[in-house]
Write a protein that holds these residues in place. Structure first.
Motif, PDB file in Angstrom:
ATOM      1  N   HIS A  49      73.049  43.944  64.656  1.00  0.00           N
ATOM      2  CA  HIS A  49      72.436  43.878  63.325  1.00  0.00           C
ATOM      3  C   HIS A  49      73.005  42.727  62.492  1.00  0.00           C
ATOM      4  CE1 HIS A  49      70.863  47.648  64.577  1.00  0.00           C
ATOM      5  NE2 HIS A  49      70.605  48.143  63.397  1.00  0.00           N
ATOM      6  N   SER A  50      73.768  41.840  63.108  1.00  0.00           N
ATOM      7  CA  SER A  50      74.398  40.689  62.444  1.00  0.00           C
ATOM      8  C   SER A  50      75.397  41.086  61.360  1.00  0.00           C
ATOM      9  CB  SER A  50      73.335  39.747  61.850  1.00  0.00           C
ATOM     10  OG  SER A  50      72.533  39.227  62.875  1.00  0.00           O
ATOM     11  N   ILE A  51      75.920  42.283  61.449  1.00  0.00           N
ATOM     12  CA  ILE A  51      76.877  42.757  60.447  1.00  0.00           C
ATOM     13  C   ILE A  51      78.178  41.959  60.521  1.00  0.00           C
ATOM     14  CG2 ILE A  51      78.274  44.733  59.722  1.00  0.00           C
ATOM     15  CD1 ILE A  51      75.878  46.494  60.686  1.00  0.00           C
ATOM     16  N   GLY A  52      78.658  41.696  61.721  1.00  0.00           N
ATOM     17  CA  GLY A  52      79.876  40.907  61.873  1.00  0.00           C
ATOM     18  C   GLY A  52      79.730  39.530  61.260  1.00  0.00           C
ATOM     19  N   ASN A  53      78.582  38.902  61.495  1.00  0.00           N
ATOM     20  CA  ASN A  53      78.324  37.582  60.908  1.00  0.00           C
ATOM     21  C   ASN A  53      78.326  37.652  59.388  1.00  0.00           C
ATOM     22  OD1 ASN A  53      78.018  36.174  63.368  1.00  0.00           O
ATOM     23  ND2 ASN A  53      75.924  36.899  63.547  1.00  0.00           N
ATOM     24  N   GLU A  54      77.722  38.691  58.838  1.00  0.00           N
ATOM     25  CA  GLU A  54      77.682  38.849  57.383  1.00  0.00           C
ATOM     26  C   GLU A  54      79.080  39.072  56.814  1.00  0.00           C
ATOM     27  OE1 GLU A  54      75.302  38.592  54.943  1.00  0.00           O
ATOM     28  OE2 GLU A  54      74.138  37.697  56.553  1.00  0.00           O
ATOM     29  N   LEU A  55      79.908  39.813  57.531  1.00  0.00           N
ATOM     30  CA  LEU A  55      81.282  40.029  57.074  1.00  0.00           C
ATOM     31  C   LEU A  55      82.052  38.713  57.031  1.00  0.00           C
ATOM     32  CD1 LEU A  55      82.014  43.358  58.956  1.00  0.00           C
ATOM     33  CD2 LEU A  55      82.051  43.060  56.464  1.00  0.00           C
ATOM     34  N   VAL A  56      81.902  37.904  58.061  1.00  0.00           N
ATOM     35  CA  VAL A  56      82.557  36.590  58.069  1.00  0.00           C
ATOM     36  C   VAL A  56      82.020  35.743  56.917  1.00  0.00           C
ATOM     37  CG1 VAL A  56      82.900  34.455  59.378  1.00  0.00           C
ATOM     38  CG2 VAL A  56      83.118  36.671  60.529  1.00  0.00           C
ATOM     39  N   GLN A  57      80.712  35.799  56.675  1.00  0.00           N
ATOM     40  CA  GLN A  57      80.124  35.042  55.568  1.00  0.00           C
ATOM     41  C   GLN A  57      80.739  35.469  54.232  1.00  0.00           C
ATOM     42  OE1 GLN A  57      77.539  32.481  55.514  1.00  0.00           O
ATOM     43  NE2 GLN A  57      78.483  32.341  53.501  1.00  0.00           N
ATOM     44  N   LYS A  58      81.015  36.744  54.065  1.00  0.00           N
ATOM     45  CA  LYS A  58      81.629  37.233  52.822  1.00  0.00           C
ATOM     46  C   LYS A  58      83.000  36.586  52.610  1.00  0.00           C
ATOM     47  CE  LYS A  58      78.334  40.033  51.653  1.00  0.00           C
ATOM     48  NZ  LYS A  58      77.443  39.706  50.560  1.00  0.00           N
ATOM     49  N   VAL A  59      83.778  36.448  53.683  1.00  0.00           N
ATOM     50  CA  VAL A  59      85.093  35.806  53.562  1.00  0.00           C
ATOM     51  C   VAL A  59      84.919  34.318  53.263  1.00  0.00           C
ATOM     52  CG1 VAL A  59      87.307  35.340  54.677  1.00  0.00           C
ATOM     53  CG2 VAL A  59      86.147  37.510  55.095  1.00  0.00           C
ATOM     54  N   VAL A  60      83.942  33.674  53.888  1.00  0.00           N
ATOM     55  CA  VAL A  60      83.670  32.264  53.608  1.00  0.00           C
ATOM     56  C   VAL A  60      83.315  32.090  52.133  1.00  0.00           C
ATOM     57  CG1 VAL A  60      82.075  30.351  54.061  1.00  0.00           C
ATOM     58  CG2 VAL A  60      83.040  31.657  55.967  1.00  0.00           C
ATOM     59  N   ASP A  61      82.439  32.929  51.622  1.00  0.00           N
ATOM     60  CA  ASP A  61      82.060  32.846  50.208  1.00  0.00           C
ATOM     61  C   ASP A  61      83.274  33.067  49.301  1.00  0.00           C
ATOM     62  OD1 ASP A  61      79.444  32.449  51.027  1.00  0.00           O
ATOM     63  OD2 ASP A  61      78.836  34.531  50.634  1.00  0.00           O
ATOM     64  N   PHE A  62      84.128  34.014  49.663  1.00  0.00           N
ATOM     65  CA  PHE A  62      85.347  34.284  48.904  1.00  0.00           C
ATOM     66  C   PHE A  62      86.266  33.063  48.923  1.00  0.00           C
ATOM     67  CE2 PHE A  62      89.733  35.859  48.690  1.00  0.00           C
ATOM     68  CZ  PHE A  62      89.696  36.612  47.523  1.00  0.00           C
ATOM     69  N   ALA A  63      86.401  32.439  50.095  1.00  0.00           N
ATOM     70  CA  ALA A  63      87.255  31.252  50.222  1.00  0.00           C
ATOM     71  C   ALA A  63      86.726  30.108  49.361  1.00  0.00           C
ATOM     72  CB  ALA A  63      87.344  30.821  51.683  1.00  0.00           C
ATOM     73  N   ILE A  64      85.427  29.885  49.385  1.00  0.00           N
ATOM     74  CA  ILE A  64      84.838  28.819  48.578  1.00  0.00           C
ATOM     75  C   ILE A  64      85.073  29.077  47.097  1.00  0.00           C
ATOM     76  CG2 ILE A  64      82.651  27.780  47.862  1.00  0.00           C
ATOM     77  CD1 ILE A  64      81.727  28.210  50.837  1.00  0.00           C
ATOM     78  N   ALA A  65      84.842  30.309  46.668  1.00  0.00           N
ATOM     79  CA  ALA A  65      85.012  30.664  45.258  1.00  0.00           C
ATOM     80  C   ALA A  65      86.462  30.538  44.791  1.00  0.00           C
ATOM     81  CB  ALA A  65      84.527  32.085  45.016  1.00  0.00           C
ATOM     82  N   ASN A  66      87.403  30.644  45.743  1.00  0.00           N
ATOM     83  CA  ASN A  66      88.820  30.606  45.401  1.00  0.00           C
ATOM     84  C   ASN A  66      89.524  29.352  45.903  1.00  0.00           C
ATOM     85  OD1 ASN A  66      89.547  33.386  44.107  1.00  0.00           O
ATOM     86  ND2 ASN A  66      88.102  33.822  45.748  1.00  0.00           N
TER      87      ASN A  66
END
Length: 93
Positions: A49-66
């Motif tokens: 269901h691409s859940i793992g990919n979405e979880l990694v994307q969440k960390v990427v977004d967090f890294a960019i924001a910080n």
């Protein structure tokens, strides 16, 4: 519908379906400018269901924001980084 939640005190994003936790990605903050993804898990019945990919994307977004870079030590996260050229801006090899 999946619900993704940042649990910053636990250094992880968790994903829920109908209030049941079905996956997570954990990370370690190292210094002021680095994150290490050390673990990704998705309940086997939710694979595909691409859940793992979405979880990694969440960390990427967090890294960019910080303003942080990411070292993906988790084998799954590392594969996602290697096949996603858009992540090169935050990828610290």
């Amino acid at each position: 519908m999946f619900e993704y939640k940042l649990e910053e005190k636990k250094s992880r994003f968790a994903v829920y379906y109908e209030n049941d936790e079905i996956g997570e990605v954990s990370f370690v903050k190292t210094g002021e400018h680095l994150l290490i993804i050390d673990h990704t898990y998705v309940d086997p019945k939710w694979k595909g269901h691409s859940i793992g990919n979405e979880l990694v994307q969440k960390v990427v977004d967090f890294a960019i924001a910080n303003n942080r870079k990411i070292i993906p030590l988790c084998p799954f996260a590392k594969k996602v980084f290697e096949r996603t050229p858009a992540y090169s801006a935050v990828y610290s090899k």
